[in-house]
Write a protein that holds these residues in place. Structure first.
Motif, PDB file in Angstrom:
ATOM      1  N   ARG A 139     -17.138   1.116 -76.012  1.00 34.68           N
ATOM      2  CA  ARG A 139     -16.379   1.676 -74.896  1.00 34.68           C
ATOM      3  C   ARG A 139     -15.490   2.826 -75.367  1.00 34.68           C
ATOM      4  O   ARG A 139     -15.351   3.845 -74.685  1.00 34.68           O
ATOM      5  CB  ARG A 139     -15.524   0.584 -74.254  1.00 34.68           C
ATOM      6  CG  ARG A 139     -16.315  -0.474 -73.509  1.00 34.68           C
ATOM      7  CD  ARG A 139     -15.420  -1.624 -73.103  1.00 34.68           C
ATOM      8  NE  ARG A 139     -16.182  -2.715 -72.493  1.00 34.68           N
ATOM      9  CZ  ARG A 139     -15.739  -3.961 -72.367  1.00 34.68           C
ATOM     10  NH1 ARG A 139     -14.523  -4.281 -72.796  1.00 34.68           N
ATOM     11  NH2 ARG A 139     -16.499  -4.880 -71.797  1.00 34.68           N
ATOM     12  N   ARG A 140     -14.879   2.644 -76.515  1.00 29.27           N
ATOM     13  CA  ARG A 140     -14.010   3.693 -77.070  1.00 29.27           C
ATOM     14  C   ARG A 140     -14.804   4.961 -77.365  1.00 29.27           C
ATOM     15  O   ARG A 140     -14.361   6.073 -77.071  1.00 29.27           O
ATOM     16  CB  ARG A 140     -13.333   3.162 -78.334  1.00 29.27           C
ATOM     17  CG  ARG A 140     -12.290   4.081 -78.954  1.00 29.27           C
ATOM     18  CD  ARG A 140     -11.562   3.337 -80.056  1.00 29.27           C
ATOM     19  NE  ARG A 140     -10.458   4.105 -80.582  1.00 29.27           N
ATOM     20  CZ  ARG A 140     -10.484   4.776 -81.733  1.00 29.27           C
ATOM     21  NH1 ARG A 140     -11.594   4.760 -82.481  1.00 29.27           N
ATOM     22  NH2 ARG A 140      -9.432   5.445 -82.145  1.00 29.27           N
ATOM     23  N   ARG A 141     -15.992   4.793 -77.951  1.00 30.72           N
ATOM     24  CA  ARG A 141     -16.826   5.946 -78.281  1.00 30.72           C
ATOM     25  C   ARG A 141     -17.274   6.683 -77.027  1.00 30.72           C
ATOM     26  O   ARG A 141     -17.226   7.911 -76.972  1.00 30.72           O
ATOM     27  CB  ARG A 141     -18.042   5.486 -79.079  1.00 30.72           C
ATOM     28  CG  ARG A 141     -17.735   5.007 -80.490  1.00 30.72           C
ATOM     29  CD  ARG A 141     -18.967   4.463 -81.163  1.00 30.72           C
ATOM     30  NE  ARG A 141     -19.968   5.496 -81.393  1.00 30.72           N
ATOM     31  CZ  ARG A 141     -21.203   5.254 -81.809  1.00 30.72           C
ATOM     32  NH1 ARG A 141     -21.592   4.001 -82.009  1.00 30.72           N
ATOM     33  NH2 ARG A 141     -22.039   6.229 -82.015  1.00 30.72           N
ATOM     34  N   ILE A 142     -17.688   5.932 -76.020  1.00 30.50           N
ATOM     35  CA  ILE A 142     -18.158   6.567 -74.784  1.00 30.50           C
ATOM     36  C   ILE A 142     -17.029   7.359 -74.137  1.00 30.50           C
ATOM     37  O   ILE A 142     -17.236   8.496 -73.675  1.00 30.50           O
ATOM     38  CB  ILE A 142     -18.711   5.505 -73.815  1.00 30.50           C
ATOM     39  CG1 ILE A 142     -20.012   4.924 -74.360  1.00 30.50           C
ATOM     40  CG2 ILE A 142     -18.942   6.107 -72.427  1.00 30.50           C
ATOM     41  CD1 ILE A 142     -20.532   3.746 -73.573  1.00 30.50           C
ATOM     42  N   SER A 143     -15.836   6.788 -74.124  1.00 29.52           N
ATOM     43  CA  SER A 143     -14.692   7.492 -73.545  1.00 29.52           C
ATOM     44  C   SER A 143     -14.423   8.799 -74.286  1.00 29.52           C
ATOM     45  O   SER A 143     -14.194   9.849 -73.672  1.00 29.52           O
ATOM     46  CB  SER A 143     -13.457   6.587 -73.589  1.00 29.52           C
ATOM     47  OG  SER A 143     -12.320   7.269 -73.115  1.00 29.52           O
ATOM     48  N   GLY A 144     -14.460   8.741 -75.618  1.00 25.09           N
ATOM     49  CA  GLY A 144     -14.241   9.953 -76.414  1.00 25.09           C
ATOM     50  C   GLY A 144     -15.331  10.986 -76.187  1.00 25.09           C
ATOM     51  O   GLY A 144     -15.045  12.184 -76.042  1.00 25.09           O
ATOM     52  N   TRP A 145     -16.573  10.535 -76.122  1.00 21.73           N
ATOM     53  CA  TRP A 145     -17.678  11.475 -75.908  1.00 21.73           C
ATOM     54  C   TRP A 145     -17.582  12.140 -74.540  1.00 21.73           C
ATOM     55  O   TRP A 145     -17.906  13.319 -74.393  1.00 21.73           O
ATOM     56  CB  TRP A 145     -19.015  10.742 -76.051  1.00 21.73           C
ATOM     57  CG  TRP A 145     -19.325  10.359 -77.462  1.00 21.73           C
ATOM     58  CD1 TRP A 145     -18.794  10.903 -78.602  1.00 21.73           C
ATOM     59  CD2 TRP A 145     -20.242   9.346 -77.892  1.00 21.73           C
ATOM     60  NE1 TRP A 145     -19.310  10.286 -79.717  1.00 21.73           N
ATOM     61  CE2 TRP A 145     -20.204   9.333 -79.316  1.00 21.73           C
ATOM     62  CE3 TRP A 145     -21.078   8.459 -77.215  1.00 21.73           C
ATOM     63  CZ2 TRP A 145     -20.984   8.452 -80.056  1.00 21.73           C
ATOM     64  CZ3 TRP A 145     -21.860   7.581 -77.965  1.00 21.73           C
ATOM     65  CH2 TRP A 145     -21.803   7.590 -79.373  1.00 21.73           C
TER      66      TRP A 145
END
Length: 238
Positions: free
Chosen positions: A106-112
């Motif tokens: 979830r953190r990665r998707i938000s950053g991307w």
């Protein structure tokens, strides 16, 4: 004397539910603000709503330092200078040790999503690092609310203060005022403590940068998703 109200029986209120749903669905974390200040009357109205937040034993552990005008610029410049000097992160409340599994994803998707909105390639560490530093510019917001909690109340004081933060951002959104809660500012807790002359018993929880959204900025053009009820809840019955 405490405020006394007549006890009433709660009943479904579709209009209130619909209004709350609109606030929850439409609120987002703003990462680009206009320089226009928020009138003091609007800020105090937001705070007056948020102060109604529940807390364990009604301890109300939160306190807020709200900056305006030159006060915001002094803090912004202090944060910029500190980060440029490269100090180690020193939050009062320990940050997560790691993000694993679904939390990492979830953190990665938000950053991307953020980087994609700004045209930053996933592999561009320089550009992504520069965007991270925008936290300490307060995303050009004209105001920031620094939220502190009482050290002796521990994790539950922080939880109670988190309820206050949620109600603050929803109250602001209801008034057309954009916000972004920023844990990044807590990495500079020693600076913030000196800047506001905070006593040692107060812990810096986070900052909420707020103002009017720059609606045309690409950083404000995406929205994150939320987990479904199937992931969120486990019903236990007979």
């Amino acid at each position: 004397m405490p405020e006394m109200l007549d006890a009433t029986v709660l009943a479904p209120d579709d209009a209130a539910t619909d209004a709350l749903e609109r606030m929850l669905r439409s609120r987002w974390s703003c990462r680009a603000f206009t320089p226009e200040p928020v009138p003091r009357s609007e800020i105090t109205r937001i705070l007056d709503l948020a102060r109604r937040s529940p807390s364990w034993c009604n301890t109300q552990p939160w306190h807020v330092h709200v900056t305006e005008g030159a006060g915001t610029e002094r803090l912004r410049e202090a944060l910029r200078s500190a980060v440029a000097a490269g100090p180690d992160a020193a939050p009062d409340i320990a940050f997560p040790e790691s993000y694993e599994g679904v939390y990492r994803e979830r953190r990665r998707i938000s950053g991307w999503q953020l980087y994609a909105s700004l045209g930053i390639d996933k592999s561009d560490r320089v550009a992504s690092g520069e965007q991270t530093l925008r936290n300490f510019d307060l995303f050009d917001a004209p105001h920031v609310a620094i939220v502190t909690t009482e050290r002796a109340l521990g994790a539950y004081g922080a939880v109670d203060s988190g309820i206050f933060v949620s109600n603050f951002v929803l109250a602001a959104h209801s008034r057309g005022i954009a916000t972004i809660p920023q844990a990044a500012l807590a990495t500079q807790a020693p600076l913030i403590r000196r800047h506001f002359d905070l006593p040692p018993e107060r812990q810096v929880l986070l900052g909420i940068s707020f103002g009017y959204a720059d609606s045309g900025h690409p950083a404000n053009g995406y929205r994150t998703e939320r987990q479904g009820l199937g992931e969120l809840v486990t019903f236990v019955g007979n």
